[in-house]
Design an enzyme around this catalytic site. Structure first.
Site, mmCIF file in Angstrom:
data_model
loop_
_atom_site.group_PDB
_atom_site.id
_atom_site.type_symbol
_atom_site.label_atom_id
_atom_site.label_comp_id
_atom_site.label_asym_id
_atom_site.label_seq_id
_atom_site.Cartn_x
_atom_site.Cartn_y
_atom_site.Cartn_z
ATOM 1 N N ASP A 35 0.966 -0.841 0.088
ATOM 2 C CA ASP A 35 0.178 0.007 -0.272
ATOM 3 C C ASP A 35 0.662 1.265 0.208
ATOM 4 O O ASP A 35 0.367 2.317 0.214
ATOM 5 C CB ASP A 35 -0.205 0.240 0.832
ATOM 6 C CG ASP A 35 0.125 0.149 2.262
ATOM 7 O OD1 ASP A 35 1.149 -0.093 2.756
ATOM 8 O OD2 ASP A 35 -0.721 -0.014 3.829
ATOM 9 N N GLY A 36 2.503 1.007 -0.466
ATOM 10 C CA GLY A 36 3.185 2.587 0.082
ATOM 11 C C GLY A 36 3.620 2.629 1.319
ATOM 12 O O GLY A 36 4.748 3.172 1.291
ATOM 13 N N ARG A 90 13.285 25.932 -0.254
ATOM 14 C CA ARG A 90 13.417 27.359 -0.618
ATOM 15 C C ARG A 90 12.113 27.518 -0.335
ATOM 16 O O ARG A 90 11.747 29.275 -0.543
ATOM 17 C CB ARG A 90 13.062 26.639 -2.212
ATOM 18 C CG ARG A 90 14.407 26.720 -2.978
ATOM 19 C CD ARG A 90 14.376 26.432 -4.568
ATOM 20 N NE ARG A 90 13.579 24.715 -4.755
ATOM 21 C CZ ARG A 90 13.544 24.128 -5.497
ATOM 22 N NH1 ARG A 90 13.701 24.708 -7.357
ATOM 23 N NH2 ARG A 90 13.205 22.432 -5.919
ATOM 24 N N GLN A 91 11.069 27.547 0.474
ATOM 25 C CA GLN A 91 10.175 27.160 1.241
ATOM 26 C C GLN A 91 10.281 27.969 2.243
ATOM 27 O O GLN A 91 9.897 27.479 3.645
ATOM 28 C CB GLN A 91 8.770 26.416 1.332
ATOM 29 C CG GLN A 91 7.468 27.347 1.575
ATOM 30 C CD GLN A 91 6.727 28.269 0.476
ATOM 31 O OE1 GLN A 91 6.537 28.585 -0.356
ATOM 32 N NE2 GLN A 91 6.603 29.385 0.759
ATOM 33 N N HIS A 123 18.989 25.906 0.077
ATOM 34 C CA HIS A 123 19.211 27.541 -0.990
ATOM 35 C C HIS A 123 19.540 28.454 0.142
ATOM 36 O O HIS A 123 19.955 29.759 -1.084
ATOM 37 C CB HIS A 123 18.037 27.322 -0.722
ATOM 38 C CG HIS A 123 16.990 28.425 -1.784
ATOM 39 N ND1 HIS A 123 17.711 28.499 -3.537
ATOM 40 C CD2 HIS A 123 16.327 29.206 -2.161
ATOM 41 C CE1 HIS A 123 17.039 29.175 -3.982
ATOM 42 N NE2 HIS A 123 16.324 29.818 -2.955
ATOM 43 N N ASP A 159 21.824 34.250 -11.025
ATOM 44 C CA ASP A 159 20.931 34.998 -10.618
ATOM 45 C C ASP A 159 22.150 35.490 -9.515
ATOM 46 O O ASP A 159 22.998 35.547 -8.354
ATOM 47 C CB ASP A 159 19.713 34.777 -10.089
ATOM 48 C CG ASP A 159 19.880 33.519 -8.985
ATOM 49 O OD1 ASP A 159 20.781 34.230 -7.934
ATOM 50 O OD2 ASP A 159 18.919 32.985 -8.553
ATOM 51 N N LYS A 182 18.482 37.191 -13.691
ATOM 52 C CA LYS A 182 17.061 36.275 -14.275
ATOM 53 C C LYS A 182 16.091 37.157 -13.651
ATOM 54 O O LYS A 182 15.249 37.448 -12.751
ATOM 55 C CB LYS A 182 17.948 34.899 -12.834
ATOM 56 C CG LYS A 182 16.272 33.850 -12.881
ATOM 57 C CD LYS A 182 16.600 32.990 -12.259
ATOM 58 C CE LYS A 182 16.094 32.427 -11.641
ATOM 59 N NZ LYS A 182 16.662 30.485 -10.761
ATOM 60 N N ARG A 184 12.011 35.240 -13.253
ATOM 61 C CA ARG A 184 11.559 34.070 -13.593
ATOM 62 C C ARG A 184 10.012 34.776 -13.957
ATOM 63 O O ARG A 184 9.352 34.926 -13.266
ATOM 64 C CB ARG A 184 11.851 33.317 -11.676
ATOM 65 C CG ARG A 184 10.840 31.779 -11.840
ATOM 66 C CD ARG A 184 10.662 31.229 -10.559
ATOM 67 N NE ARG A 184 11.901 30.911 -10.730
ATOM 68 C CZ ARG A 184 12.121 29.849 -11.148
ATOM 69 N NH1 ARG A 184 11.827 29.495 -12.365
ATOM 70 N NH2 ARG A 184 13.426 28.618 -11.181
ATOM 71 N N ASP A 208 24.423 26.476 -9.137
ATOM 72 C CA ASP A 208 24.100 27.052 -8.799
ATOM 73 C C ASP A 208 23.539 25.950 -8.120
ATOM 74 O O ASP A 208 23.862 24.649 -7.600
ATOM 75 C CB ASP A 208 22.785 26.771 -9.692
ATOM 76 C CG ASP A 208 21.359 27.833 -9.478
ATOM 77 O OD1 ASP A 208 21.771 27.891 -8.233
ATOM 78 O OD2 ASP A 208 20.848 27.716 -10.001
HETATM 79 C C1 R5P Z 1 16.271 29.214 -7.380
HETATM 80 O O1 R5P Z 1 16.775 30.822 -7.260
HETATM 81 C C2 R5P Z 1 17.671 28.482 -7.530
HETATM 82 O O2 R5P Z 1 18.647 29.158 -7.197
HETATM 83 C C3 R5P Z 1 17.710 27.798 -9.327
HETATM 84 O O3 R5P Z 1 18.369 28.845 -9.544
HETATM 85 C C4 R5P Z 1 16.548 27.022 -9.280
HETATM 86 O O4 R5P Z 1 15.920 26.933 -8.194
HETATM 87 C C5 R5P Z 1 16.481 25.901 -10.469
HETATM 88 O O5 R5P Z 1 15.436 25.969 -11.073
HETATM 89 P P1 R5P Z 1 14.912 25.487 -12.608
HETATM 90 O O6 R5P Z 1 16.122 23.987 -12.655
HETATM 91 O O7 R5P Z 1 13.993 24.987 -12.261
HETATM 92 O O8 R5P Z 1 15.347 26.558 -13.217
#
Ligand code: R5P
Length: 280
Positions: A35-36, A90-91, A123, A159, A182, A184, A208
């Site tokens: 069942d996981g 990241r959150q 991050h 970035d 950069k 997004r 990165d």
């Molecule tokens: C964002 O600020 C992170 O440092 C990465 O640049 C980002 O998570 C990369 O995501 P993706 O490959 O989806 O562009």
């Protein structure tokens, strides 16, 4: 006795770490029920446990928590948790009203059965402050930079926020560094605003923390190739390579993709184990 427990997310890194620490790998069973649900069992007792497991993707979180519980039950007075890739990092704050702060919530869960935590290139380094136990962020940038030493003329951050990483890598390589502008556009699409960079005829390393959809890298590579870079290498600590990330990066003209073994993939050329071992 200190033993390394390899969760199922980063077995190579766990093996390399055990070697670097001169500690044995504990015999462990991790399996899934039909069942996981996950089942974990440690077959050995220990005084000190070093558990290596990512908080990505989601199912690895519950495995980590159960390994921590099993380690305590196996007699470990000291449980050191190594999260090579801190998923949900990241959150790290409320960006829009009503959101969870996922990075902080995970920290509260992990610290329940841990005496310390080490993670690699989160991050933002300040996520270690979410922990009520000693928590450290180490970096695999040195290892990545050494791999490229003598092969590149410049290091670029995709970035401004990633400038420190590019600067650290450039220092090891002994070359200049800069960053790209950069913007997004969506979860998958990124726009790079070309800056006047001296890249014509040169080999460039873009470094990165994460490659996820590959949108950031693809846009950066396209922009640099358009400005005449002779070679562009894409390197990251955590290669998630979601969906068609590799195809996107390759189609943009990338000459090599390199990641560490925090998240195992065909591109995990470099081990983060020396950085983790030094931090432990
Ligand atoms: C964002 O600020 C992170 O440092 C990465 O640049 C980002 O998570 C990369 O995501 P993706 O490959 O989806 O562009």
């Amino acid at each position: 006795m200190k033993k390394v427990i390899a969760g199922s997310s980063s077995p190579t890194l766990a093996r390399n770490l055990a070697q670097a620490l001169n500690a044995p790998l504990a015999e462990t069973t991790v399996k899934r029920f039909p069942d996981g649900e996950v089942y974990v069992r440690l077959h050995e007792s220990m005084e000190e446990a070093v558990i290596v497991q990512n908080t990505y993707p989601d199912h690895n979180i519950i495995e980590l928590l159960f390994l921590q519980d099993a380690a305590r039950r196996a007699g470990a007075d000291t449980v050191r948790v190594v999260v090579p890739y801190y998923g949900y990092g990241r959150q790290d704050r409320v960006f829009e009203e009503g959101e969870a702060v996922s990075a902080a919530k995970l920290a509260r869960l992990i610290q329940q059965d841990a005496d310390s935590l080490v993670t690699v290139d989160p991050h933002k380094d300040y996520i270690t402050e979410f922990f009520g136990i000693p928590a450290h962020a180490c970096s695999a940038v040195q290892e990545i930079a050494s791999f490229f030493a003598g092969r590149v003329d410049m290091v670029l951050a995709p970035d401004r926020g990633a400038m420190d990483r590019a600067q650290a890598a450039a220092r090891v390589i002994g070359c200049p560094h800069d960053y790209l502008e950069k913007k997004r556009l969506s979860g998958k699409e990124v726009e790079m605003h070309p800056k006047e960079l001296e890249v014509e005829g040169g080999a460039v390393l873009i470094i990165d923390d994460i490659i996820s959809t590959g949108g950031t890298m693809a846009a950066a590579i396209r922009s640099l190739k358009a400005q005449g870079a002779s070679a562009v290498y894409a390197a990251c600590s955590h290669g998630l390579f979601a969906g068609d990330a590799v195809e996107r990066i390759t189609a943009a003209g990338c000459d090599d993709i390199v990641a560490t073994d925090t998240v195992e993939s065909a591109y995990s050329t470099i081990s983060a184990a020396p950085a983790v071992a030094a931090c432990l």
